[in-house]
Design a protein around this motif. Structure first.
Motif, mmCIF file in Angstrom:
data_model
loop_
_atom_site.group_PDB
_atom_site.id
_atom_site.type_symbol
_atom_site.label_atom_id
_atom_site.label_comp_id
_atom_site.label_asym_id
_atom_site.label_seq_id
_atom_site.Cartn_x
_atom_site.Cartn_y
_atom_site.Cartn_z
ATOM 1 N N MET A 19 0.933 -1.424 -0.163
ATOM 2 C CA MET A 19 -0.047 -0.199 0.110
ATOM 3 C C MET A 19 0.632 1.392 -0.473
ATOM 4 S SD MET A 19 -3.055 -0.354 2.891
ATOM 5 C CE MET A 19 -4.286 -1.899 2.512
ATOM 6 N N LEU A 20 1.919 0.895 1.068
ATOM 7 C CA LEU A 20 2.735 2.393 0.418
ATOM 8 C C LEU A 20 3.555 2.706 -0.225
ATOM 9 C CD1 LEU A 20 4.037 2.027 4.285
ATOM 10 C CD2 LEU A 20 2.009 3.954 3.428
ATOM 11 N N THR A 21 3.507 1.068 -0.705
ATOM 12 C CA THR A 21 4.429 2.086 -2.769
ATOM 13 C C THR A 21 3.594 2.052 -3.339
ATOM 14 O OG1 THR A 21 5.948 -0.256 -1.644
ATOM 15 C CG2 THR A 21 5.796 0.164 -4.068
ATOM 16 N N SER A 22 2.128 1.741 -3.103
ATOM 17 C CA SER A 22 1.911 2.071 -3.831
ATOM 18 C C SER A 22 1.460 3.862 -3.929
ATOM 19 C CB SER A 22 0.699 1.314 -4.228
ATOM 20 O OG SER A 22 -0.323 2.132 -3.473
ATOM 21 N N ILE A 23 1.352 4.127 -2.792
ATOM 22 C CA ILE A 23 1.078 5.844 -2.887
ATOM 23 C C ILE A 23 2.949 6.469 -3.131
ATOM 24 C CG2 ILE A 23 0.890 7.675 -0.843
ATOM 25 C CD1 ILE A 23 -0.510 5.740 0.746
ATOM 26 N N ARG A 24 3.939 5.493 -2.295
ATOM 27 C CA ARG A 24 5.094 6.300 -2.967
ATOM 28 C C ARG A 24 4.911 6.693 -4.798
ATOM 29 N NH1 ARG A 24 8.049 3.565 0.814
ATOM 30 N NH2 ARG A 24 8.562 2.416 -1.146
ATOM 31 N N THR A 25 4.860 5.670 -5.024
ATOM 32 C CA THR A 25 4.827 5.903 -6.469
ATOM 33 C C THR A 25 4.359 6.579 -7.491
ATOM 34 O OG1 THR A 25 4.266 3.508 -7.175
ATOM 35 C CG2 THR A 25 6.709 3.712 -6.536
ATOM 36 N N LEU A 44 5.864 8.679 1.707
ATOM 37 C CA LEU A 44 5.748 10.480 1.252
ATOM 38 C C LEU A 44 7.381 10.269 0.682
ATOM 39 C CD1 LEU A 44 4.552 12.951 3.832
ATOM 40 C CD2 LEU A 44 3.146 12.531 1.436
ATOM 41 N N HIS A 45 8.008 9.382 1.568
ATOM 42 C CA HIS A 45 9.396 9.263 0.316
ATOM 43 C C HIS A 45 10.067 10.280 1.107
ATOM 44 C CE1 HIS A 45 13.105 6.755 -0.606
ATOM 45 N NE2 HIS A 45 13.541 7.709 -1.706
ATOM 46 N N LYS A 46 10.253 11.090 2.408
ATOM 47 C CA LYS A 46 10.684 12.560 2.654
ATOM 48 C C LYS A 46 10.714 12.731 4.013
ATOM 49 C CE LYS A 46 9.097 15.506 -1.195
ATOM 50 N NZ LYS A 46 8.286 16.280 -1.872
ATOM 51 N N ASN A 47 11.379 13.385 5.052
ATOM 52 C CA ASN A 47 11.951 13.450 6.480
ATOM 53 C C ASN A 47 10.003 14.248 6.828
ATOM 54 O OD1 ASN A 47 14.246 11.843 6.600
ATOM 55 N ND2 ASN A 47 14.991 13.990 5.232
ATOM 56 N N VAL A 48 9.624 13.258 7.867
ATOM 57 C CA VAL A 48 8.469 13.781 7.944
ATOM 58 C C VAL A 48 8.376 14.016 10.057
ATOM 59 C CG1 VAL A 48 5.999 13.850 8.476
ATOM 60 C CG2 VAL A 48 7.345 13.131 6.499
ATOM 61 N N GLU A 49 7.870 14.735 10.230
ATOM 62 C CA GLU A 49 7.290 15.004 11.462
ATOM 63 C C GLU A 49 5.836 15.383 11.863
ATOM 64 O OE1 GLU A 49 11.471 16.883 14.200
ATOM 65 O OE2 GLU A 49 10.172 18.168 13.477
ATOM 66 N N ILE A 50 5.279 15.095 13.149
ATOM 67 C CA ILE A 50 4.227 15.723 13.525
ATOM 68 C C ILE A 50 4.277 16.297 14.955
ATOM 69 C CG2 ILE A 50 2.328 14.216 14.371
ATOM 70 C CD1 ILE A 50 2.887 12.149 12.299
ATOM 71 N N ASP A 51 3.622 16.923 14.969
ATOM 72 C CA ASP A 51 3.287 18.237 16.488
ATOM 73 C C ASP A 51 1.773 17.719 16.418
ATOM 74 O OD1 ASP A 51 5.354 19.032 17.414
ATOM 75 O OD2 ASP A 51 5.929 21.080 16.021
#
Ligand SMILES: Nc1ncnc2c1ncn2[C@@H]1O[C@H](COP(=O)(O)OP(=O)(O)OP(=O)(O)O)[C@@H](O)[C@H]1O
Ligand SMILES: [Mg+2]
Length: 407
Positions: free
Chosen positions: A15-21, A97-104
């Motif tokens: 599922m994540l690969t399908s989102i990423r690509t 997202l294949h990026k750096n993510v932070e959550i607040d």
């Protein structure tokens, strides 16, 4: 492969690969991840309330756009546990997202910060004046994170050998002395035979340095006695917390390599008892001392439950972990479900820092011994036990204030 999201649902890596690509914008990808992770609340009437998109803003640093912040209003009634799980599973967003993510999270809003940039691999400690009892902990993608020892009195730290625990402690000691030369008292425990901290024994602010377990026992006994005296003083003055009192002094107990306080099976009873007493006193100071101005920094490379007593963990809301070998060790330091320290890059100084529910990935400032010595040079004094017999014979023994020439 299935990934446990902690939200009661498994997200498949397919599922994540399908989102990423997929070529959709990041905002769409985020909403797909919400969908897969079931980030919603079901009401009694079986209505589904989802996070509601509020806005997106550029994140800038030094006038450059380094990422985008997506803000969502969380559905009313979303349990705190679910928010924690989202934070723990920031990896799902990173993978998707294949990026750096932070959550607040704050005031019912979720801020998802998606960065194009990476963290610095290294940066040097900068001497600066800071308000209150703040010290620099590290740089995130966008800002310098401070730890405030008056909001969160104690700090627990872990990390595999050579990833930067002692370096961080040295930075904290330097910052505390520079900003509070008259008000900070330091009790240093260095169970690596003193190779790191013994050199600081002549700093005016350093009350004691312990380099083995017997000395640690004496040091902690002294701190316990001080704590008892303070308690009485607070009671007599009707203060319930140092922050509400006029007292400026703060007493820090810093232990680097607490693993050496664990009693071993080969030890005799007396030795085991001494180790246990030390652990108990550290737990007691963490549990009772915060209100009376006592702060504890508890660092170890061995992050198992017997090294890090439950009482200490429960009373230390701030936690930092450098690279660890596995998810279990990471959870011991950062809390259940927080396995991120195992996934950190193999870069010294790279760490996960958790203060309450907020988790940051950051790069700790590097401080060099020479730099530290220079910054603290005006604070060295000659202490009583370093004064020679000859000087003692001169009747010069009560003076502790002979400036040491460190050049
Ligand atoms: N924040 C940092 N930035 C860059 N390099 C760092 C940083 N912290 C540590 N290092 C590098 O890693 C080395 C080891 O750091 P440090 O002695 O603090 O590790 P440690 O975790 O205390 O190790 P041990 O568990 O063996 O005591 C340092 O000598 C330095 O070269
Ligand atoms: Mg060390």
């Amino acid at each position: 492969m299935l990934i446990e999201t902690g939200l009661g649902l498994l997200v498949s890596s397919a599922m994540l690969t399908s989102i990423r690509t997929n070529n959709m914008p990041d905002k769409k990808k985020i909403e797909k991840i919400f969908e897969y992770t079931k980030t919603w609340v079901t009401t009694q009437g079986n209505d589904i309330k989802k996070p509601q998109f509020i806005r997106e803003d550029n994140i800038t640093a030094d006038e450059k756009v380094i990422g985008i912040e997506y803000v969502y209003r969380l559905p009313l009634g979303m349990p705190f546990k679910k928010l924690e799980y989202l934070n723990e599973n920031v990896g799902v967003f990173k993978d998707g997202l294949h990026k750096n993510v932070e959550i607040d999270f704050n005031e019912g809003m979720m801020h998802l910060n998606v960065y194009e940039a990476d963290l610095p691999k290294s940066w040097d400690y900068v001497d600066e004046k800071l308000e209150g009892w703040k010290v620099p902990i590290g740089k995130t993608y966008k800002e310098l994170i401070m730890h405030d020892f008056d909001s969160t009195p104690h700090l627990v730290g872990g990390g595999t050998t050579r990833y930067g625990k002692t370096n961080l402690v040295k930075g904290i000691i330097t910052s505390l002395i520079i900003n509070h030369p008259e008000d900070v008292e330091l009790y240093l425990i260095d169970l690596k035979s003193g190779v790191e901290f013994y050199r600081y024994r002549n700093l005016k602010q350093v009350q004691m340095v312990a380099t083995n377990v017997a000395e640690t026992y004496d040091l902690l006994t002294e701190v316990m006695l001080k704590l008892e005296v303070e308690k009485g003083y607070y009671r007599d003055n009707g203060w319930s917390n140092v922050i509400e009192s006029p007292i400026k002094k703060r007493t820090f107990v810093i232990i680097d390599e607490a693993g050496d306080l664990v009693p071993e099976s080969f030890m005799d009873k007396d030795e085991k008892d001494m180790h246990k007493e030390c652990q108990w006193m550290l737990s007691h100071i963490a549990r009772i001392g915060g209100a009376f101005g006592f702060r504890e920094l508890f660092f170890s490379q061995y992050t198992t439950a017997d090294v890090l007593p439950r009482q200490i963990k429960q009373n230390c809301d701030a936690k930092i972990s450098f690279k660890l070998q596995n998810g279990y060790s990471s959870e011991v330091v950062l809390g259940e479900g927080n396995t991120q320290a195992a996934d950190l890059e193999k870069i010294p100084g790279r760490a996960m820092f958790k203060d309450g529910a907020t988790m940051h990935k950051l790069q700790v400032p590097r401080i060099y011994d020479k730099q530290m010595e220079k910054l603290l040079q005006d604070h060295y004094v000659t202490k009583r036990k370093d004064i020679t017999d000859e000087q003692q014979a001169d009747g010069d023994t009560n003076e502790l204030i002979q400036i040491r020439d460190i050049d």
